[in-house]
Design a protein around this motif. Sequence first.
Motif, PDB file in Angstrom:
ATOM      1  N   GLY A   1       0.818  -1.214   0.000  1.00 51.53           N
ATOM      2  CA  GLY A   1       0.000   0.000   0.000  1.00 51.53           C
ATOM      3  C   GLY A   1       0.848   1.258   0.000  1.00 51.53           C
ATOM      4  N   VAL A   2       1.870   1.267   0.840  1.00 50.35           N
ATOM      5  CA  VAL A   2       2.768   2.426   0.889  1.00 50.35           C
ATOM      6  C   VAL A   2       3.533   2.556  -0.429  1.00 50.35           C
ATOM      7  CG1 VAL A   2       4.812   3.365   2.024  1.00 50.35           C
ATOM      8  CG2 VAL A   2       2.960   2.420   3.396  1.00 50.35           C
ATOM      9  N   VAL A   3       4.016   1.436  -0.969  1.00 43.49           N
ATOM     10  CA  VAL A   3       4.762   1.484  -2.238  1.00 43.49           C
ATOM     11  C   VAL A   3       3.884   2.025  -3.359  1.00 43.49           C
ATOM     12  CG1 VAL A   3       5.813   0.025  -4.022  1.00 43.49           C
ATOM     13  CG2 VAL A   3       6.435  -0.300  -1.631  1.00 43.49           C
ATOM     14  N   PHE A   4       2.645   1.559  -3.447  1.00 39.73           N
ATOM     15  CA  PHE A   4       1.742   2.039  -4.494  1.00 39.73           C
ATOM     16  C   PHE A   4       1.448   3.524  -4.335  1.00 39.73           C
ATOM     17  CE2 PHE A   4       1.045  -2.281  -5.674  1.00 39.73           C
ATOM     18  CZ  PHE A   4       0.532  -2.241  -6.962  1.00 39.73           C
ATOM     19  N   LEU A   5       1.197   3.968  -3.114  1.00 43.36           N
ATOM     20  CA  LEU A   5       0.905   5.388  -2.898  1.00 43.36           C
ATOM     21  C   LEU A   5       2.106   6.265  -3.219  1.00 43.36           C
ATOM     22  CD1 LEU A   5      -1.211   5.232   0.373  1.00 43.36           C
ATOM     23  CD2 LEU A   5      -1.984   5.901  -1.907  1.00 43.36           C
TER      24      LEU A   5
ATOM     25  N   LEU B   1      -5.669   4.309  -5.817  1.00 47.15           N
ATOM     26  CA  LEU B   1      -6.784   3.518  -5.294  1.00 47.15           C
ATOM     27  C   LEU B   1      -6.294   2.179  -4.755  1.00 47.15           C
ATOM     28  CD1 LEU B   1      -9.598   4.191  -7.900  1.00 47.15           C
ATOM     29  CD2 LEU B   1      -9.505   4.944  -5.531  1.00 47.15           C
ATOM     30  N   PHE B   2      -5.453   1.493  -5.530  1.00 50.38           N
ATOM     31  CA  PHE B   2      -4.913   0.212  -5.072  1.00 50.38           C
ATOM     32  C   PHE B   2      -4.091   0.392  -3.804  1.00 50.38           C
ATOM     33  CE2 PHE B   2      -4.959  -2.229  -9.391  1.00 50.38           C
ATOM     34  CZ  PHE B   2      -6.334  -2.267  -9.329  1.00 50.38           C
ATOM     35  N   GLY B   3      -3.317   1.459  -3.742  1.00 58.71           N
ATOM     36  CA  GLY B   3      -2.521   1.719  -2.551  1.00 58.71           C
ATOM     37  C   GLY B   3      -3.381   1.943  -1.325  1.00 58.71           C
ATOM     38  N   LEU B   4      -4.450   2.715  -1.467  1.00 59.99           N
ATOM     39  CA  LEU B   4      -5.349   2.966  -0.339  1.00 59.99           C
ATOM     40  C   LEU B   4      -6.066   1.691   0.099  1.00 59.99           C
ATOM     41  CD1 LEU B   4      -6.843   6.410  -1.380  1.00 59.99           C
ATOM     42  CD2 LEU B   4      -5.312   5.947   0.542  1.00 59.99           C
ATOM     43  N   ILE B   5      -6.528   0.902  -0.863  1.00 55.40           N
ATOM     44  CA  ILE B   5      -7.215  -0.349  -0.521  1.00 55.40           C
ATOM     45  C   ILE B   5      -6.248  -1.316   0.156  1.00 55.40           C
ATOM     46  CG2 ILE B   5      -8.343  -2.398  -1.480  1.00 55.40           C
ATOM     47  CD1 ILE B   5      -9.532  -0.502  -3.643  1.00 55.40           C
ATOM     48  N   LEU B   6      -5.039  -1.451  -0.386  1.00 57.02           N
ATOM     49  CA  LEU B   6      -4.063  -2.356   0.218  1.00 57.02           C
ATOM     50  C   LEU B   6      -3.645  -1.886   1.604  1.00 57.02           C
ATOM     51  CD1 LEU B   6      -1.908  -3.182  -2.909  1.00 57.02           C
ATOM     52  CD2 LEU B   6      -3.394  -4.756  -1.643  1.00 57.02           C
ATOM     53  N   LEU B   7      -3.497  -0.591   1.779  1.00 53.39           N
ATOM     54  CA  LEU B   7      -3.166  -0.071   3.101  1.00 53.39           C
ATOM     55  C   LEU B   7      -4.308  -0.365   4.086  1.00 53.39           C
ATOM     56  CD1 LEU B   7      -0.896   1.442   4.494  1.00 53.39           C
ATOM     57  CD2 LEU B   7      -2.050   3.571   3.934  1.00 53.39           C
TER      58      LEU B   7
END
Length: 158
Positions: free
Chosen positions: A88-92, A121-127
């Motif tokens: 999540g952090v990496v994606f954001l 969006l993927f980063g927020l969902i994964l986080l």
Amino acid sequence: MPHFPVNHPARPLYRVLSGLIGVYILIFGVWGIAETIGNPLFDRSSTWALGLRTNLAFSLASVVFGIVLIIGASRRTNLGHYMNLTAGVVFLVTSILMMSVLQTDANFLNFSMSTVIVSMLFGLILLGTGLYDKVGPPEHAEAEREHRKHPVAEVHRR
């Protein structure tokens, strides 16, 4: 000390969400490799896969990330918890960095604005899934429930 809920009842749903994101990213990466094979690694052409602009480097990275997320989602241990938080952090961070260089030659992953939005969006969902899928023994889960019902916590909620 950070406070993560232990054995959250919706943990299976969160694992499914992270697994679906992993599957999408894996399919996107494989499709992107098929579309960009033969192009230079950091090509800046207008190659699209599943609605997102890509190049060979981004597609290869997506395959790796997709596999990692699927592995994390398939484990019933805290491995998925830590993988989702990290991913999540990496994606954001990646989406913000790529957005800052979107219209420059430094856009080496060939991001478009739609790619930035999907990555955020993927980063927020994964986080979010990483915050709620921590696994622990029943004693830890009970201690966490008691922590939430602590009288001091009740005073601060008002």
